[in-house]
Design a protein around this motif. Structure first.
Motif, PDB file in Angstrom:
ATOM      1  N   GLN A  51     -27.127  61.384 104.850  1.00  0.00           N
ATOM      2  CA  GLN A  51     -28.389  62.038 105.222  1.00  0.00           C
ATOM      3  C   GLN A  51     -28.726  63.173 104.239  1.00  0.00           C
ATOM      4  OE1 GLN A  51     -28.339  63.662 109.173  1.00  0.00           O
ATOM      5  NE2 GLN A  51     -30.487  64.325 109.088  1.00  0.00           N
ATOM      6  N   ASP A  52     -27.670  63.921 103.806  1.00  0.00           N
ATOM      7  CA  ASP A  52     -27.890  64.963 102.813  1.00  0.00           C
ATOM      8  C   ASP A  52     -28.402  64.375 101.488  1.00  0.00           C
ATOM      9  OD1 ASP A  52     -27.055  66.863 104.598  1.00  0.00           O
ATOM     10  OD2 ASP A  52     -24.980  66.874 103.894  1.00  0.00           O
ATOM     11  N   LEU A  92     -25.065  69.977  92.602  1.00  0.00           N
ATOM     12  CA  LEU A  92     -24.692  70.614  93.871  1.00  0.00           C
ATOM     13  C   LEU A  92     -23.174  70.512  94.063  1.00  0.00           C
ATOM     14  CD1 LEU A  92     -27.554  69.108  96.059  1.00  0.00           C
ATOM     15  CD2 LEU A  92     -27.522  71.302  94.903  1.00  0.00           C
ATOM     16  N   GLN A  93     -22.627  71.493  94.726  1.00  0.00           N
ATOM     17  CA  GLN A  93     -21.182  71.544  94.887  1.00  0.00           C
ATOM     18  C   GLN A  93     -20.822  71.980  96.316  1.00  0.00           C
ATOM     19  OE1 GLN A  93     -19.243  73.777  91.807  1.00  0.00           O
ATOM     20  NE2 GLN A  93     -17.344  73.994  92.966  1.00  0.00           N
ATOM     21  N   ARG A  94     -19.803  71.299  96.888  1.00  0.00           N
ATOM     22  CA  ARG A  94     -19.272  71.642  98.222  1.00  0.00           C
ATOM     23  C   ARG A  94     -17.750  71.579  98.213  1.00  0.00           C
ATOM     24  NH1 ARG A  94     -22.677  68.899 103.223  1.00  0.00           N
ATOM     25  NH2 ARG A  94     -24.518  70.265 103.118  1.00  0.00           N
ATOM     26  N   GLN A  95     -17.188  72.114  99.299  1.00  0.00           N
ATOM     27  CA  GLN A  95     -15.748  72.027  99.474  1.00  0.00           C
ATOM     28  C   GLN A  95     -15.340  70.587  99.787  1.00  0.00           C
ATOM     29  OE1 GLN A  95     -13.594  74.442  98.998  1.00  0.00           O
ATOM     30  NE2 GLN A  95     -15.212  75.999  98.596  1.00  0.00           N
ATOM     31  N   VAL A  96     -14.118  70.280  99.472  1.00  0.00           N
ATOM     32  CA  VAL A  96     -13.620  68.902  99.680  1.00  0.00           C
ATOM     33  C   VAL A  96     -13.655  68.538 101.155  1.00  0.00           C
ATOM     34  CG1 VAL A  96     -11.623  67.366  99.383  1.00  0.00           C
ATOM     35  CG2 VAL A  96     -12.156  69.092  97.647  1.00  0.00           C
ATOM     36  N   ASP A  97     -13.390  69.509 102.004  1.00  0.00           N
ATOM     37  CA  ASP A  97     -13.372  69.205 103.430  1.00  0.00           C
ATOM     38  C   ASP A  97     -14.764  69.160 104.043  1.00  0.00           C
ATOM     39  OD1 ASP A  97     -13.946  71.815 103.049  1.00  0.00           O
ATOM     40  OD2 ASP A  97     -12.554  72.609 104.568  1.00  0.00           O
TER      41      ASP A  97
END
Length: 329
Positions: free
Chosen positions: A15-16, A4-9
């Motif tokens: 919880q995720d 999974l990938q998200r933005q740094v901010d």
């Protein structure tokens, strides 16, 4: 592995992480099952074989091991242990000599004294045809013969050569017709040719009915000599040879098996009940039982020698498999 990938901010929270771990734990078995279901059939077979092998060689699973051991022992015994192979066939009894009594000439049934199933002796009158027309025809030709004989004597006395030749021919014709009628009268009564049993024929319900010349009215078979007729399946006839022995059990005498020996294999197949049979003739060994009669049916078994149990149980299937392979390849 789930990536999974998200933005740094916007990093993943604790919880995720818990939610993703729960989702992965629930989704992983389904993904694995889907991957296994999408594989080739050969991979499924190999996996089942590996699983079965682990059960056979690993700890526990005593039931599987017991079943496998029993199958192994059964296979070895059936392969090595010989047994007598016998061909089974439907069987019927016929007279060794079966005499047909036909209608000697075209006429009408007058009397009947015997019917099928009765025992007769040589010389017994089985039935009689009507002789009224023959007696009238005999009287007619007898009169003409006497007349031509008288005229012939007169012509010979007058030394008339032409009339003598004509009257002589007419007299010979009348005498021949008279002899023919007398021959028919001699055959009005249908006589049993020898001691035996009537296999077929019942004219008791046909009094007065016309019969054509040559029509079979009775069949007589002797009571002392019989032959056995076996209907052998075409799949087994290749194993048969003349001189092979066997046994016969009749439906009317199930507790009295009869010994037989193959005498003749008729090389002509007969279709019956959707199968092809070969007619095999055999002789009974020893004296025939008093209750034995032509027409009795039963089951016969012919000894083919010693073969392995596995071959006895599977040779029909292997023959069918060879035929199907030859058909499709």
């Amino acid at each position: 592995v789930l990536l999974l990938q998200r933005q740094v901010d916007n990093p993943f929270t604790e919880q995720d992480q818990h939610w993703l771990e729960t989702f992965a734990a629930l989704a992983a078995p389904g993904v694995v099952a889907q991957r296994r279901a999408d594989r080739h059939l050969l991979h499924h077979v190999l996996d089942d074989c590996r699983s079965l092998w682990r059960k056979m060689t690993g700890p526990r699973h005593y039931t599987w091991k017991l079943v496998a051991s029993a199958i192994l022992v059964f296979g070895v015994v059936s392969t090595l242990l010989p047994a007598t192979y016998r061909v089974t066939a439907k069987t019927s009894i016929e007279g060794q000599v079966q005499r047909v009594i036909p209608a000697p000439f075209q006429g009408f049934v007058s009397k009947s004294w015997h019917r099928a199933g009765e025992t007769v002796h040589a010389g017994d009158v089985l039935a009689e045809l009507d002789d009224k027309d023959l007696l009238m025809e005999q009287a007619k030709w007898q009169g003409e013969s006497d007349q031509y004989a008288r005229k012939l004597r007169e012509a010979m006395a007058e030394d008339n050569l032409a009339d003598t030749q004509v009257l002589s021919a007419q007299y010979d014709q009348a005498a021949a017709q008279l002899a023919l009628v007398q021959s028919k009268l001699d055959r009005v009564k249908l006589i049993a040719p020898f001691d035996g049993i009537l296999v077929s024929g019942d004219l008791s319900q046909s009094i007065g009915e016309p019969v054509d010349e040559g029509k079979t009215l009775f069949e007589v078979a002797p009571l002392t000599h019989y032959k056995v007729i076996l209907k052998v399946d075409e799949r087994d006839v290749a194993y048969l040879n003349e001189g092979q022995s066997g046994q016969l059990v009749l439906a009317g005498m199930p507790g009295d098996p009869l010994e037989l020996v193959v005498k003749r294999i008729v090389p002509v197949a007969v279709a019956e009940d959707g199968l092809n049979y070969f007619r095999v003739e055999a002789d009974l060994l020893g004296h025939a039982p008093p209750l034995l009669r032509p027409g009795m049916e039963g089951i016969g078994k012919i000894n083919m020698g010693r073969r392995s149990l596995l071959w006895i149980w599977t040779h029909h299937f292997t023959d069918w498999l060879r035929l199907q392979t030859w058909t499709w390849l």
